[in-house]
Each structure stands twice: as structure tokens, then as C-alpha cells.
Design an enzyme around this catalytic site. Structure first.
Site, PDB file in Angstrom:
ATOM      1  N   GLY A   1     -12.505   6.462  10.153  1.00  0.00           N
ATOM      2  CA  GLY A   1     -11.029   6.393  10.634  1.00  0.00           C
ATOM      3  C   GLY A   1     -10.327   7.593  10.495  1.00  0.00           C
ATOM      4  O   GLY A   1     -11.145   8.533  10.983  1.00  0.00           O
TER       5      GLY A   1
ATOM      6  N   ARG B   1      -2.500  -2.088  -3.393  1.00  0.00           N
ATOM      7  CA  ARG B   1      -3.737  -1.307  -3.119  1.00  0.00           C
ATOM      8  C   ARG B   1      -3.651  -0.306  -4.304  1.00  0.00           C
ATOM      9  O   ARG B   1      -2.430   0.576  -4.275  1.00  0.00           O
ATOM     10  CB  ARG B   1      -3.737  -0.741  -1.641  1.00  0.00           C
ATOM     11  CG  ARG B   1      -4.983   0.301  -1.675  1.00  0.00           C
ATOM     12  CD  ARG B   1      -5.015   0.823  -0.233  1.00  0.00           C
ATOM     13  NE  ARG B   1      -5.890   1.757  -0.179  1.00  0.00           N
ATOM     14  CZ  ARG B   1      -6.005   2.968   0.433  1.00  0.00           C
ATOM     15  NH1 ARG B   1      -5.053   3.325   1.174  1.00  0.00           N
ATOM     16  NH2 ARG B   1      -7.008   3.746   0.633  1.00  0.00           N
TER      17      ARG B   1
ATOM     18  N   LYS C   1       3.234   0.926   3.147  1.00  0.00           N
ATOM     19  CA  LYS C   1       2.908  -0.115   4.000  1.00  0.00           C
ATOM     20  C   LYS C   1       2.980  -1.508   3.232  1.00  0.00           C
ATOM     21  O   LYS C   1       2.649  -1.465   2.233  1.00  0.00           O
ATOM     22  CB  LYS C   1       1.308   0.013   4.580  1.00  0.00           C
ATOM     23  CG  LYS C   1       1.227   0.960   5.484  1.00  0.00           C
ATOM     24  CD  LYS C   1      -0.363   0.749   6.170  1.00  0.00           C
ATOM     25  CE  LYS C   1      -0.649   2.055   6.946  1.00  0.00           C
ATOM     26  NZ  LYS C   1      -2.044   2.313   7.112  1.00  0.00           N
TER      27      LYS C   1
ATOM     28  N   ASN D   1       0.723  -1.098   0.090  1.00  0.00           N
ATOM     29  CA  ASN D   1      -0.005   0.157   0.016  1.00  0.00           C
ATOM     30  C   ASN D   1       0.810   1.339  -0.104  1.00  0.00           C
ATOM     31  O   ASN D   1       1.459   1.606   1.057  1.00  0.00           O
ATOM     32  CB  ASN D   1      -0.849   0.115   1.250  1.00  0.00           C
ATOM     33  CG  ASN D   1      -1.720   1.179   1.265  1.00  0.00           C
ATOM     34  OD1 ASN D   1      -1.804   1.994   0.376  1.00  0.00           O
ATOM     35  ND2 ASN D   1      -2.701   1.331   2.360  1.00  0.00           N
TER      36      ASN D   1
ATOM     37  N   HIS E   1     -12.446   3.947  -0.517  1.00  0.00           N
ATOM     38  CA  HIS E   1     -12.497   2.695   0.863  1.00  0.00           C
ATOM     39  C   HIS E   1     -13.252   1.558   0.445  1.00  0.00           C
ATOM     40  O   HIS E   1     -13.829   0.811   1.181  1.00  0.00           O
ATOM     41  CB  HIS E   1     -13.467   3.268   1.796  1.00  0.00           C
ATOM     42  CG  HIS E   1     -12.469   4.400   2.546  1.00  0.00           C
ATOM     43  ND1 HIS E   1     -13.149   5.525   3.320  1.00  0.00           N
ATOM     44  CD2 HIS E   1     -11.263   4.481   3.069  1.00  0.00           C
ATOM     45  CE1 HIS E   1     -12.224   5.992   4.180  1.00  0.00           C
ATOM     46  NE2 HIS E   1     -10.905   5.580   3.854  1.00  0.00           N
TER      47      HIS E   1
ATOM     48  N   GLU F   1     -14.808   1.159  15.277  1.00  0.00           N
ATOM     49  CA  GLU F   1     -14.344  -0.116  16.083  1.00  0.00           C
ATOM     50  C   GLU F   1     -14.157   0.112  17.487  1.00  0.00           C
ATOM     51  O   GLU F   1     -14.347  -0.712  18.286  1.00  0.00           O
ATOM     52  CB  GLU F   1     -13.200  -0.636  15.492  1.00  0.00           C
ATOM     53  CG  GLU F   1     -13.280  -1.310  14.193  1.00  0.00           C
ATOM     54  CD  GLU F   1     -12.187  -1.657  13.385  1.00  0.00           C
ATOM     55  OE1 GLU F   1     -11.254  -2.294  14.044  1.00  0.00           O
ATOM     56  OE2 GLU F   1     -12.112  -1.771  12.009  1.00  0.00           O
TER      57      GLU F   1
ATOM     58  N   ARG G   1      -9.670  16.344   6.788  1.00  0.00           N
ATOM     59  CA  ARG G   1     -10.103  16.401   5.544  1.00  0.00           C
ATOM     60  C   ARG G   1     -11.895  17.268   5.926  1.00  0.00           C
ATOM     61  O   ARG G   1     -12.351  16.777   6.708  1.00  0.00           O
ATOM     62  CB  ARG G   1     -10.808  15.317   4.451  1.00  0.00           C
ATOM     63  CG  ARG G   1      -9.447  14.858   4.047  1.00  0.00           C
ATOM     64  CD  ARG G   1      -9.705  13.984   2.817  1.00  0.00           C
ATOM     65  NE  ARG G   1      -8.782  12.930   2.495  1.00  0.00           N
ATOM     66  CZ  ARG G   1      -8.497  11.698   2.700  1.00  0.00           C
ATOM     67  NH1 ARG G   1      -9.662  11.036   3.118  1.00  0.00           N
ATOM     68  NH2 ARG G   1      -7.580  11.211   2.259  1.00  0.00           N
TER      69      ARG G   1
ATOM     70  N   ILE H   1     -12.403   4.729  14.515  1.00  0.00           N
ATOM     71  CA  ILE H   1     -13.166   5.198  15.542  1.00  0.00           C
ATOM     72  C   ILE H   1     -14.305   4.210  15.680  1.00  0.00           C
ATOM     73  O   ILE H   1     -15.005   4.129  16.584  1.00  0.00           O
ATOM     74  CB  ILE H   1     -13.494   6.784  14.674  1.00  0.00           C
ATOM     75  CG1 ILE H   1     -12.644   7.476  14.866  1.00  0.00           C
ATOM     76  CG2 ILE H   1     -14.761   7.186  15.613  1.00  0.00           C
ATOM     77  CD1 ILE H   1     -12.825   8.836  13.969  1.00  0.00           C
TER      78      ILE H   1
ATOM     79  N   ASP I   1      -7.014  13.642  16.258  1.00  0.00           N
ATOM     80  CA  ASP I   1      -7.278  12.120  16.823  1.00  0.00           C
ATOM     81  C   ASP I   1      -8.521  12.164  17.760  1.00  0.00           C
ATOM     82  O   ASP I   1      -8.506  13.080  18.686  1.00  0.00           O
ATOM     83  CB  ASP I   1      -5.606  11.893  17.618  1.00  0.00           C
ATOM     84  CG  ASP I   1      -6.006  10.407  18.086  1.00  0.00           C
ATOM     85  OD1 ASP I   1      -6.659  10.060  18.806  1.00  0.00           O
ATOM     86  OD2 ASP I   1      -4.943   9.730  17.823  1.00  0.00           O
TER      87      ASP I   1
HETATM   88  P1  ADP Z   1      -6.677   5.255   9.263  1.00  0.00           P
HETATM   89  O1  ADP Z   1      -7.855   5.830   8.472  1.00  0.00           O
HETATM   90  O2  ADP Z   1      -5.419   6.099   9.011  1.00  0.00           O
HETATM   91  O3  ADP Z   1      -6.288   3.895   8.947  1.00  0.00           O
HETATM   92  P2  ADP Z   1      -7.508   4.442  11.691  1.00  0.00           P
HETATM   93  O4  ADP Z   1      -8.670   3.537  10.975  1.00  0.00           O
HETATM   94  O5  ADP Z   1      -6.585   3.818  12.418  1.00  0.00           O
HETATM   95  O6  ADP Z   1      -7.046   5.361  10.627  1.00  0.00           O
HETATM   96  O7  ADP Z   1      -8.623   5.502  12.506  1.00  0.00           O
HETATM   97  C1  ADP Z   1      -8.016   6.376  13.280  1.00  0.00           C
HETATM   98  C2  ADP Z   1      -8.917   7.134  14.177  1.00  0.00           C
HETATM   99  O8  ADP Z   1      -9.356   6.290  15.070  1.00  0.00           O
HETATM  100  C3  ADP Z   1      -8.192   8.296  15.034  1.00  0.00           C
HETATM  101  O9  ADP Z   1      -9.216   9.452  15.353  1.00  0.00           O
HETATM  102  C4  ADP Z   1      -8.140   7.587  16.609  1.00  0.00           C
HETATM  103  O10 ADP Z   1      -8.392   8.501  17.578  1.00  0.00           O
HETATM  104  C5  ADP Z   1      -9.331   6.661  16.433  1.00  0.00           C
HETATM  105  N1  ADP Z   1      -9.154   5.513  17.296  1.00  0.00           N
HETATM  106  C6  ADP Z   1      -8.140   4.437  17.257  1.00  0.00           C
HETATM  107  N2  ADP Z   1      -8.198   3.774  18.517  1.00  0.00           N
HETATM  108  C7  ADP Z   1      -9.091   4.391  19.506  1.00  0.00           C
HETATM  109  C8  ADP Z   1      -9.665   3.908  20.505  1.00  0.00           C
HETATM  110  N3  ADP Z   1      -9.321   2.779  21.149  1.00  0.00           N
HETATM  111  N4  ADP Z   1     -10.496   4.688  21.057  1.00  0.00           N
HETATM  112  C9  ADP Z   1     -10.997   5.823  20.524  1.00  0.00           C
HETATM  113  N5  ADP Z   1     -10.944   6.035  19.238  1.00  0.00           N
HETATM  114  C10 ADP Z   1      -9.508   5.337  18.699  1.00  0.00           C
END
Ligand code: ADP
Length: 412
Positions: free
Chosen positions: A216, A93, A19, A12, A182, A340, A247, A338, A289
Site C-alpha cells: 500500500g 489499533r 480514522k 485508528n 502490518h 489489490e 519510505r 497496490i 502514488d
Molecule cells: P495505505 O497504506 O495508506 O492504506 P493503500 O493500501 O490505499 O494505502 O495503497 C495506496 C497505494 O495503492 C497507492 O500507491 C495507490 O496508487 C495504489 N492504488 C490504489 N488504487 C489503485 C488502483 N486502482 N490501481 C493502481 N494502484 C492503486
């Protein structure tokens, strides 16, 4: 795939990061994963994690070459020197497959040329994907390489969903339409949700009406009818739709004119800011975050609270809108970092969707994520089984890329 033994190299390549993972297409296990960062700068580094007998070891290496291509070639070369499971193929990807690619394909020179031509639609992403494919093909020429497109799953959208109401020439000559992104995640998660709901309620996956919200750093939601995407929130690029980490999501395009006039900045620079200096980061003035924002909002930080409010409001609005092409809703499926994990944000989202019949089960919601229950229902189920559910389903784009790769390699 039952007889398959070995791993797929999943690549990716982003604009400044790479990655790479070795994925077992049957079990989903990763024997190795790498993250190359700050590529193209003198500070380029690659973090490499190997898992042997359940034990993880991470080390950081400085690639001999700092360019994208050079760093990937360096990592792949090291990989060949390691004692690893047999390599079955390489899955890449690719962000933009335009209207050309409706599914994953084996890569030959013609396909590579087409991906390169599609760079006009995704100038930040496809050139990086092309460099990754070229570097990997050079180091691993004996393996089949497969392209898995972010857009392909959305090629089933009807014209009413994918057309913008803009001058015809923009569409016909420049390809200005909604492609969605996505797609790999939405496909993986909707398939798994279909299985879960079939087991839990006896629902027929071919009839299910799902809204999948991938929340995410990037965020998008898709209406999935009987396993096929019928509408989605991202458009020509990943900028459209929900509020994301950095974004903006939807904005009135006239904003560009106003900001250009006031700042003298060009459209390219303004769009860059809409991609990387907006969203939760801009609204909060603090962070992109959600974990940080949640903690700061609890301490009373007004920007953090506003950012979460706008995020939940916009996400709920889009989820509700996506019930239109579905003609109803059987389940809202939440995924991404987020979706999950962020119990509180899920709660904010569900509280805005109660009129659709989604009523949070606080104990079930709190039990999902953060290393506890990975998947399952987070709303109350009615006794008669009627009404929609919300479920959490972890995404695994790398696994789907590995599976598509093996499928195409085996059916050569
Ligand atoms: P990407 O789109 O870069 O793959 P992710 O799917 O890992 O990103 O999502 C990142 C977001 O998920 C961030 O806003 C982060 O704060 C949130 N996140 C990740 N783990 C947790 C958690 N345990 N509790 C709350 N939010 C989380």
C-alpha cells in the site's frame, strides 16, 4: 460471535490523522466511517460518511477542538447523538506492542500505561494511539476498549528472524530488535488465503507456506507458516524492508553519517526524511502514488519508470528471501492498495519471480481489482497442481479489529 448484533467502534489514531469506523463484526458492513485530517493545526477537518440502506452520505465538519484528542472526542460525542446500531465495544489499533503483547487485549489502566511506555520504541505512533484511547475511554466509559497491535502477529517469529546482529546492550536495555508491522493485515489476509487455497486445492491451512505482500502506501511482506508469522520485512519501525510510497525501506545505516556530515542535519531529521521524503516519491521526483507513476511511466517519464523498477526489484527480492524460513512456497498473497489493484505492478513483480514457478496468467491478473473480481488466483495453475500460486486477497484490518474486540468482550 454468532449471536452478536451491533457494531464495534474501530479507532485508528495516526500522528496527524484519525480514522474511525462503526463495523459490524459479522458482516463487515460499515454504517459510519470518519477521517479526521490535519489534526493539531487550525485547518483540522473531519469527513464523515454514513451508510443507511445502502446509500452513502458524506459531510465535512470542522471539529470544535483541533487537537487530536479534542477532535476524536467531538466525533464520538456526535456519534452518541446519532441513531446507530448498539455499540458492542471499542477496538483501537495500536502500532507497537513490543515483546509484551502477543495478541489483542482488553485495555485497563495498566495496559494503557504499558502502551505508553512502549512509546520509546514508536515515538511517532504510540503517543497518538494513547491519546485516542484516552479520548475514547472518556466519552464511552461504559464500553470495553480493546487494543489490537500491529506487532502482535509477528511475536511468533523465531529469534533468528527477530534479532539484529548489533551490540547485546542495544537489545537487552533498549529493546532493539525486529518487531514487524502490518500484523493485523497479514493475519487477516493469511487466514482468508488459507480458506481460499483449502477450497481450491484441498491444501491443509496448518501446513501452508505463504508469503503475504502488503503493498500500500506502507509496504511489508511476511512469511506465514501454518498460520504463524516466521519472518517479516519491517523491523524495529516500519522503515525497514521494501521500498514504499515515501519510505526508503532498507538503506545502509552509514548513509546517516554521510548525510549528517554533508548537511549538518541531525539524525532525527534524516530519519524523518527517510520516512516521509524517500521511497517512490524520491525516486520518481513526482509522486508516491502508483497510479500517477504508472501513467507517467507510460508517457516516458524516466523517474516514474525507475521508481517502479526499484519498487518491483526490491519487493521481488524480499519475497524470494522469505521463502527461506518457509522452506518453500505454496502461495504469494498480494494485498493493500497496490497488491489489490495495480495490475501492471503485479505483473512486474511476477515477472521477477518466474524462477520460483510463479507464472502470470495475464487474463486472470487483469480481471482482479479496480472494482472487478476482488480475490483469487492470478498465476497459471499447473495441471498436476504442483508449484506455487499467486493470489489477490483484499485486506480488512478494521474488520479483524472489530472481531478481536467482540471476542474479548464476550469472553470477559
Ligand atoms: P495505505 O497504506 O495508506 O492504506 P493503500 O493500501 O490505499 O494505502 O495503497 C495506496 C497505494 O495503492 C497507492 O500507491 C495507490 O496508487 C495504489 N492504488 C490504489 N488504487 C489503485 C488502483 N486502482 N490501481 C493502481 N494502484 C492503486
Amino acid at each position: 460471535m454468532p449471536g452478536t448484533r451491533g457494531s464495534v467502534v474501530v479507532v485508528n489514531c495516526g500522528s496527524s490523522s484519525v480514522k474511525l469506523a462503526l463495523v459490524d463484526p459479522v458482516t463487515g458492513e460499515r454504517s459510519l466511517s470518519c477521517l479526521g485530517e490535519r489534526l493539531g493545526t487550525p485547518d483540522a477537518v473531519v469527513h464523515m460518511t454514513t451508510t443507511v440502506g445502502g446509500e452513502k452520505r458524506t459531510r465535512t465538519i470542522t471539529p470544535a477542538a483541533t487537537t487530536h484528542r479534542g477532535a476524536l472526542a467531538h466525533v464520538l460525542q456526535r456519534l452518541l447523538d446519532m441513531d446507530l446500531p448498539p455499540l458492542l465495544g471499542v477496538g483501537h489499533r495500536v502500532v507497537q506492542g513490543g515483546s509484551l503483547f502477543r495478541g489483542s487485549v482488553r485495555i485497563d489502566d495498566r495496559v494503557l500505561g504499558q502502551i505508553s511506555e512502549l512509546s520509546a520504541l514508536a515515538p511517532l505512533h504510540n503517543p497518538a494511539n494513547v491519546s485516542g484511547i484516552e479520548a475514547a475511554r472518556a466519552v464511552l466509559p461504559e464500553l470495553e476498549h480493546v487494543a489490537v497491535f500491529d506487532t502482535a502477529f509477528h511475536q511468533t517469529m523465531p529469534e533468528a528472524s527477530y534479532r539484529y546482529a548489533v551490540p547485546q546492550r542495544w537489545y537487552e536495555e533498549f529493546g532493539v530488535r525486529r518487531y514487524g508491522m502490518h500484523g493485523t493485515s497479514h493475519r487477516f489476509v493469511s487466514q482468508r488465503a488459507g480458506q481460499l487455497l483449502a477450497e481450491a486445492t484441498g491444501a491443509d491451512p496448518r501446513r501452508l507456506k505463504l508469503v503475504v505482500a502488503h503493498l500500500g502506501n506502507g509496504c511489508s511482506a511476511t512469511a506465514v507458516l501454518g498460520g504463524r508469522s516466521v519472518d517479516t520485512t519491517m523491523g524495529l519501525t516500519p522503515l525497514e524492508g521494501l521500498v514504499m510510497g515515501t519510505r526508503s525501506g532498507d538503506v545502509d545505516p552509514a548513509v546517516l553519517e554521510l548525510v549528517a556530515e554533508r548537511t549538518g542535519e541531525g539524525v532525527g531529521e534524516i530519519v524523518r526524511q527517510l520516512n516521509s521524503a524517500s521511497g517512490l516519491l524520491a525516486l520518481s521526483g513526482l509522486s508516491n502514488d502508483v497510479r500517477t507513476l504508472w501513467d507517467k511511466a507510460a508517457e516516458g517519464h524516466a523517474g516514474a519508470k525507475l521508481a517502479l523498477d526499484v519498487f518491483a526489484h526490491r519487493a521481488a527480492k524480499h519475497v524470494a528471501a522469505l521463502t527461506v524460513p518457509l522452506g518453500g512456497l505454496d502461495a504469494l498473497v498480494l494485498t493493500g492498495g497496490i497488491g489489490e489493484n495495480a495490475v501492471g505492478v503485479r505483473s512486474m513483480l511476477l515477472s521477477r519471480l518466474a524462477h520460483l514457478g510463479l507464472v502470470e496468467d495475464p487474463a486472470a491478473n487483469a480481471a482482479h481489482g479496480r472494482g472487478s473480481l476482488p480475490e483469487g488466483r492470478i498465476t497459471r495453475a499447473r495441471e498436476d497442481g504442483s508449484g506455487p500460486l499467486a493470489v489477490v486477497v483484499p485486506t480488512d484490518e478494521e474488520l479483524l479489529i472489530a472481531r478481536d474486540t467482540v471476542e474479548l468482550v464476550e469472553h470477559r
